[in-house]
Each structure stands twice: as structure tokens, then as C-alpha cells.
Design a protein around this motif. Structure first.
Motif, PDB file in Angstrom:
ATOM      1  N   LYS A  23       0.832  -1.208   0.000  1.00 59.34           N
ATOM      2  CA  LYS A  23       0.000   0.000   0.000  1.00 59.34           C
ATOM      3  C   LYS A  23       0.864   1.254   0.000  1.00 59.34           C
ATOM      4  N   HIS A  47      -5.879  -0.051  -2.424  1.00 53.34           N
ATOM      5  CA  HIS A  47      -6.190  -0.893  -1.265  1.00 53.34           C
ATOM      6  C   HIS A  47      -6.542  -2.311  -1.692  1.00 53.34           C
ATOM      7  N   GLU A 131     -11.441   0.780   4.445  1.00 53.95           N
ATOM      8  CA  GLU A 131     -10.662   2.024   4.460  1.00 53.95           C
ATOM      9  C   GLU A 131     -11.566   3.230   4.198  1.00 53.95           C
ATOM     10  N   THR A 158     -12.625   1.580  13.930  1.00 55.95           N
ATOM     11  CA  THR A 158     -12.101   0.490  13.100  1.00 55.95           C
ATOM     12  C   THR A 158     -12.984  -0.743  13.185  1.00 55.95           C
TER      13      THR A 158
END
Length: 279
Positions: A23, A47, A131, A158
Motif C-alpha cells: 500500500k 487498497h 478504508e 475500526t
């Protein structure tokens, strides 16, 4: 459980090491591509590519444990009347019993293609969504003035993002998971189904290979498309999505805990690293 715990540590480490590295490289290359200050490739594609590459590395480590787990779960515990009192610890371990069914080490990787085929689309869908959701929630909280950047807040954001993205990706990739399970369960059967004592003795006397014996008895390896077609013909579309809701719910919980712990741990380690430099 033993084989999964032991293999999950290096496979997870390999995944995140590869994911973060790829990434970072792709993001830097994308920002300077053709001398343009603005990115030329959408970030979700980066991603997706990074997570897919990481998954290929992780699956190579994880496949043997997955194969052993699937076959160990199918071993039935012998009844007290049939179990010998002198049964050793080696014989009592279902993992070792499953391992004994494989005649060649290469059979432990028999499900690699199927596992990668399931995990690649799952990961390639999950991480761009993850993401994006994570960044969107952060921006929303920043605009409201409620964003603190603390470890507990990072873990919660998250977990919600990963759980939501994981459940959607898990539901959509359920058919590949069903096919993968059928292929892995048949890996040991490739040896054990036809290798009865009498068959093996007869094959040895006649100088016949076990592969030829398997062919004579109609036991052949089946590809993913063949297995999927058989499931569809027998049970229809419901057969391919069997267990999808449970898998989505379980993945939401697992992904939330998994990535939540990872992100909060990374933030904590980053803070400690910066603190040591300041000292």
C-alpha cells in the motif's frame, strides 16, 4: 484449534506486513505518476491490490492448517466399546489423526487455489470498503468536533468499519467458501476413501500404483467449477449460499475484533515510538 492458532500468527503477520508495504509503495508511486500532483489511480484500487497481494502470501502459510482443521472436524470420536485402553496420545489427537490421512506433504496445499479464490475477492472487497468507511467516520467526527484520536476511539471506529465491510464481503463470497470447503474435505478422501487394507495389499501384490487404483474406482480430483456445478444442480442457488447469514454475522464480529485490535495496537506502538524519540 492448535494448528489454527500456531499458523495464524505468522500468516497474519505476513498479511499485514505485505499489505502495509505494498500500500505504501503503490500510494507513493501513484502520487508521482506521470508527474501529476494528484493521484492517477483511485485509492480503493490501491487498497484492493495491496490486500490481494497480501492475501496470496498469507494463504500459502494458512492453507495446511485449514486443510487439517477441515479434516479434523470430520473425524468421529470412537465409542468406549471400540476404543482401546492402550490408545496412545498420538492416536487421541484428532489433528494428528487428520495428518496421518495425508500420504504426501503436497496434499496439505491441495486447497490453496480454492482458499485464495475465496479470500482474494473477499479481501479485495473488504479492505477498500473498510478504508473508505474508516476515513468517512473520522471525517464526520472531525467536522462535528468530536474526534479525539484516542486509542479507544480508533478501536471503535475500526471495529465498526471492519465489521460492516466484512459482513458484506463475506455474504457475497459465500459460494466460493462452500466450494473451498468441499475441495478441502475431499483432499484426505483422495487417499483414505480407496486405500482400504485389502485394496492396498492387492495393489502392492500386482505392482499397481495407488493413483491407478483410485482411477479404477472412479475417484478423481474435481475442480472448483465442477464442484460448484454439482452443488447447484443438487441444491440450487440456496446450496451455494448455505451458511451465508451465519458467515456474515461471524465475520462482522471477527473482523471488528481483528482489525480493531490491529489498528489500536499500531496507534499505541506509534505513540510509544514517538515518545522514545522525544526523550
Amino acid at each position: 484449534m492448535g494448528s489454527i492458532i500456531l499458523v495464524t500468527i505468522p500468516s497474519s503477520g505476513a498479511f499485514f506486513t505485505t499489505y502495509e508495504a505494498v500500500k505504501s509503495v503503490l500510494t507513493k508511486a501513484n502520487s508521482t505518476l506521470k508527474g501529476s500532483p494528484s493521484p492517477s489511480v483511485p485509492q480503493p484500487f490501491i487498497h484492493s491490490a495491496a490486500s490481494a497481494t497480501a492475501e496470496l502470501v498469507s494463504c500459502f502459510i494458512l492453507t495446511p492448517a485449514e486443510v487439517l482443521k477441515q479434516n479434523a472436524q470430520m473425524i468421529r470420536r470412537p465409542t468406549e466399546s471400540s476404543a482401546s485402553k492402550s490408545l496412545t496420545l498420538f492416536q487421541r489427537s484428532v489433528t494428528l489423526q487428520a495428518l496421518k490421512q495425508f500420504k504426501r506433504p503436497s496434499q496439505l496445499w491441495s486447497g490453496y487455489t480454492a482458499l485464495a479464490a475465496r479470500n482474494l475477492p473477499f479481501t479485495a472487497m473488504q479492505f477498500p470498503m473498510f478504508e473508505h468507511l474508516k476515513a468517512s467516520i473520522r471525517e464526520h467526527r472531525k467536522s462535528n468536533g468530536t474526534f479525539t484520536g484516542g486509542i479507544s476511539e480508533t478501536a471503535l471506529i475500526t471495529a465498526v468499519s471492519a465489521g460492516s465491510a466484512g459482513s458484506i464481503a463475506a455474504l457475497l463470497t459465500t459460494p466460493v467458501d462452500v466450494v473451498k470447503t468441499r475441495i478441502m474435505l475431499s483432499a484426505a478422501g483422495e487417499s483414505s476413501e480407496y486405500q482400504t487394507k485389502n485394496d492396498v495389499e492387492r495393489a502392492k501384490r500386482q505392482g499397481q500404483s495407488l493413483e491407478k487404483l483410485a482411477s479404477e474406482k472412479g475417484i478423481t480430483k474435481k475442480g472448483g467449477l465442477t464442484v460448484a456445478r454439482e452443488i447447484f444442480q443438487k441444491d440450487g442457488i440456496k446450496g451455494l449460499f448455505r451458511g451465508g447469514v451465519l458467515r456474515a454475522a461471524w465475520t462482522a464480529l471477527g473482523s471488528g475484533l481483528y482489525l480493531g485490535a490491529y489498528e489500536s495496537g499500531r496507534l499505541w506502538l506509534g505513540d510509544r515510538h514517538e515518545g522514545n524519540h522525544e526523550m
